[in-house]
Motif scaffolding. Sequence first.
Motif, PDB file in Angstrom:
ATOM      1  N   LEU A   1      -6.072   2.805  10.244  1.00  0.00           N
ATOM      2  CA  LEU A   1      -6.258   2.257   8.904  1.00  0.00           C
ATOM      3  C   LEU A   1      -5.415   1.004   8.691  1.00  0.00           C
ATOM      4  N   GLU A   2      -4.180   1.012   9.193  1.00  0.00           N
ATOM      5  CA  GLU A   2      -3.334  -0.171   9.008  1.00  0.00           C
ATOM      6  C   GLU A   2      -3.942  -1.378   9.715  1.00  0.00           C
ATOM      7  N   TRP A   3      -4.489  -1.171  10.887  1.00  0.00           N
ATOM      8  CA  TRP A   3      -5.120  -2.251  11.643  1.00  0.00           C
ATOM      9  C   TRP A   3      -6.290  -2.844  10.857  1.00  0.00           C
ATOM     10  N   LYS A   4      -7.116  -1.976  10.297  1.00  0.00           N
ATOM     11  CA  LYS A   4      -8.298  -2.443   9.568  1.00  0.00           C
ATOM     12  C   LYS A   4      -7.921  -3.198   8.300  1.00  0.00           C
ATOM     13  N   THR A   5      -6.972  -2.669   7.544  1.00  0.00           N
ATOM     14  CA  THR A   5      -6.593  -3.333   6.297  1.00  0.00           C
ATOM     15  C   THR A   5      -5.839  -4.637   6.562  1.00  0.00           C
ATOM     16  N   ALA A   6      -5.158  -4.724   7.707  1.00  0.00           N
ATOM     17  CA  ALA A   6      -4.407  -5.938   8.024  1.00  0.00           C
ATOM     18  C   ALA A   6      -5.323  -7.050   8.515  1.00  0.00           C
ATOM     19  N   VAL A   7      -6.225  -6.728   9.423  1.00  0.00           N
ATOM     20  CA  VAL A   7      -7.029  -7.766  10.075  1.00  0.00           C
ATOM     21  C   VAL A   7      -8.038  -8.393   9.120  1.00  0.00           C
ATOM     22  N   ILE A   8      -8.392  -7.675   8.046  1.00  0.00           N
ATOM     23  CA  ILE A   8      -9.393  -8.206   7.122  1.00  0.00           C
ATOM     24  C   ILE A   8      -8.891  -9.446   6.381  1.00  0.00           C
ATOM     25  N   GLY A   9      -7.568  -9.583   6.237  1.00  0.00           N
ATOM     26  CA  GLY A   9      -7.031 -10.752   5.532  1.00  0.00           C
ATOM     27  C   GLY A   9      -7.362 -12.055   6.233  1.00  0.00           C
TER      28      GLY A   9
ATOM     29  N   PHE B   1       0.830  -1.195   0.000  1.00  0.00           N
ATOM     30  CA  PHE B   1       0.000   0.000   0.000  1.00  0.00           C
ATOM     31  C   PHE B   1       0.866   1.247   0.000  1.00  0.00           C
ATOM     32  N   GLU B   2       0.208   2.385  -0.249  1.00  0.00           N
ATOM     33  CA  GLU B   2       0.920   3.653  -0.197  1.00  0.00           C
ATOM     34  C   GLU B   2       1.503   3.854   1.198  1.00  0.00           C
ATOM     35  N   ALA B   3       2.613   4.561   1.280  1.00  0.00           N
ATOM     36  CA  ALA B   3       3.365   4.693   2.528  1.00  0.00           C
ATOM     37  C   ALA B   3       2.532   5.323   3.646  1.00  0.00           C
ATOM     38  N   LEU B   4       1.584   6.200   3.309  1.00  0.00           N
ATOM     39  CA  LEU B   4       0.810   6.881   4.337  1.00  0.00           C
ATOM     40  C   LEU B   4       0.024   5.911   5.208  1.00  0.00           C
ATOM     41  N   LEU B   5      -0.339   4.742   4.683  1.00  0.00           N
ATOM     42  CA  LEU B   5      -1.099   3.768   5.457  1.00  0.00           C
ATOM     43  C   LEU B   5      -0.342   3.366   6.712  1.00  0.00           C
ATOM     44  N   GLN B   6       0.978   3.208   6.594  1.00  0.00           N
ATOM     45  CA  GLN B   6       1.780   2.707   7.706  1.00  0.00           C
ATOM     46  C   GLN B   6       1.890   3.716   8.850  1.00  0.00           C
ATOM     47  N   THR B   7       1.605   4.975   8.585  1.00  0.00           N
ATOM     48  CA  THR B   7       1.663   5.987   9.641  1.00  0.00           C
ATOM     49  C   THR B   7       0.276   6.300  10.187  1.00  0.00           C
ATOM     50  N   ASN B   8      -0.724   5.544   9.753  1.00  0.00           N
ATOM     51  CA  ASN B   8      -2.094   5.700  10.244  1.00  0.00           C
ATOM     52  C   ASN B   8      -2.500   4.401  10.927  1.00  0.00           C
ATOM     53  N   PRO B   9      -2.293   4.283  12.248  1.00  0.00           N
ATOM     54  CA  PRO B   9      -2.525   3.011  12.948  1.00  0.00           C
ATOM     55  C   PRO B   9      -3.927   2.448  12.756  1.00  0.00           C
TER      56      PRO B   9
ATOM     57  N   VAL C   1      -0.751  -5.455  12.570  1.00  0.00           N
ATOM     58  CA  VAL C   1      -1.630  -5.121  13.691  1.00  0.00           C
ATOM     59  C   VAL C   1      -0.782  -4.743  14.912  1.00  0.00           C
ATOM     60  N   LEU C   2       0.277  -5.518  15.165  1.00  0.00           N
ATOM     61  CA  LEU C   2       1.169  -5.222  16.291  1.00  0.00           C
ATOM     62  C   LEU C   2       1.785  -3.842  16.138  1.00  0.00           C
ATOM     63  N   ARG C   3       2.262  -3.512  14.938  1.00  0.00           N
ATOM     64  CA  ARG C   3       2.872  -2.193  14.741  1.00  0.00           C
ATOM     65  C   ARG C   3       1.847  -1.077  14.956  1.00  0.00           C
ATOM     66  N   SER C   4       0.613  -1.300  14.500  1.00  0.00           N
ATOM     67  CA  SER C   4      -0.411  -0.261  14.664  1.00  0.00           C
ATOM     68  C   SER C   4      -0.705   0.000  16.138  1.00  0.00           C
ATOM     69  N   ILE C   5      -0.484  -1.019  16.993  1.00  0.00           N
ATOM     70  CA  ILE C   5      -0.664  -0.845  18.435  1.00  0.00           C
ATOM     71  C   ILE C   5       0.558  -0.147  19.041  1.00  0.00           C
ATOM     72  N   LEU C   6       1.758  -0.585  18.635  1.00  0.00           N
ATOM     73  CA  LEU C   6       2.997  -0.036  19.196  1.00  0.00           C
ATOM     74  C   LEU C   6       3.245   1.413  18.779  1.00  0.00           C
ATOM     75  N   VAL C   7       2.813   1.778  17.573  1.00  0.00           N
ATOM     76  CA  VAL C   7       3.162   3.091  17.022  1.00  0.00           C
ATOM     77  C   VAL C   7       2.559   4.230  17.843  1.00  0.00           C
ATOM     78  N   ARG C   8       1.477   3.951  18.574  1.00  0.00           N
ATOM     79  CA  ARG C   8       0.836   5.005  19.360  1.00  0.00           C
ATOM     80  C   ARG C   8       1.740   5.506  20.486  1.00  0.00           C
ATOM     81  N   ARG C   9       2.569   4.604  21.026  1.00  0.00           N
ATOM     82  CA  ARG C   9       3.422   4.985  22.164  1.00  0.00           C
ATOM     83  C   ARG C   9       4.895   5.099  21.786  1.00  0.00           C
ATOM     84  N   ARG C  10       5.307   4.369  20.762  1.00  0.00           N
ATOM     85  CA  ARG C  10       6.740   4.315  20.452  1.00  0.00           C
ATOM     86  C   ARG C  10       7.130   5.083  19.198  1.00  0.00           C
TER      87      ARG C  10
END
Length: 200
Positions: free
Chosen positions: A79-87, A69-77, A138-147
């Motif tokens: 959206l990344e969570w939603k697109t990842a978990v659907i798989g 996906f476009e790079a912006l997805l990875q900085t939006n926890p 999903v793990l990164r989308s959780i960690l990115v909020r604090r780290r």
Amino acid sequence: GTYLGIPVKVNPLFFVLLLGAALFGLLPQSLILFAVVLWHETAHILVARLYHLDVTEVELLPFGGVARFEALLQTNPALEWKTAVIGPLSNVVLIGLLYAVQQYYALPPEHYEFAVLASGGLCLFNLLPALPLDGGRVLRSILVRRRGFREATDLAARIGQVIGVLMCCWGAYTLYLGYMGGGAFIVLGVFVFTAAASER
């Protein structure tokens, strides 16, 4: 080629897998696995389009696939969570659909059972908390909020590398015990380790 207007790359090892499967009389199973992977990646693509995200490409690998996906997805926890978990969720839905179809139209038992196992296996494999698998995202989308993005990516990738090493060790141990299926764990472990290293 393209799929749903998105560039598609097929890893050369995928063709090696098909050739090997054909030589061992397992071509139908390999094609079923291909269809299950395509179903999984299509779910990612549809959710990405629902949120107006660009999917840059899809790559089909011997044991799965990756939608990039476009790079912006990875900085939006969120959206990344939603697109990842659907798989993984799509694989659960597929198992339900296969069961429903089996009730009204008798599929060949060996193909039905393999499709259910392949879909369940792909779901569980992608739930591993290892980048670039869905569980790792999903793990990164959780960690990115604090780290923060960099540290969250590094930590999720390191965890992925550890999981890859553990898978290789388990595969080697089962081979030592005489179970030939251990070779698949070694191959998957190498894939997880190198993919996580690439994410880092």
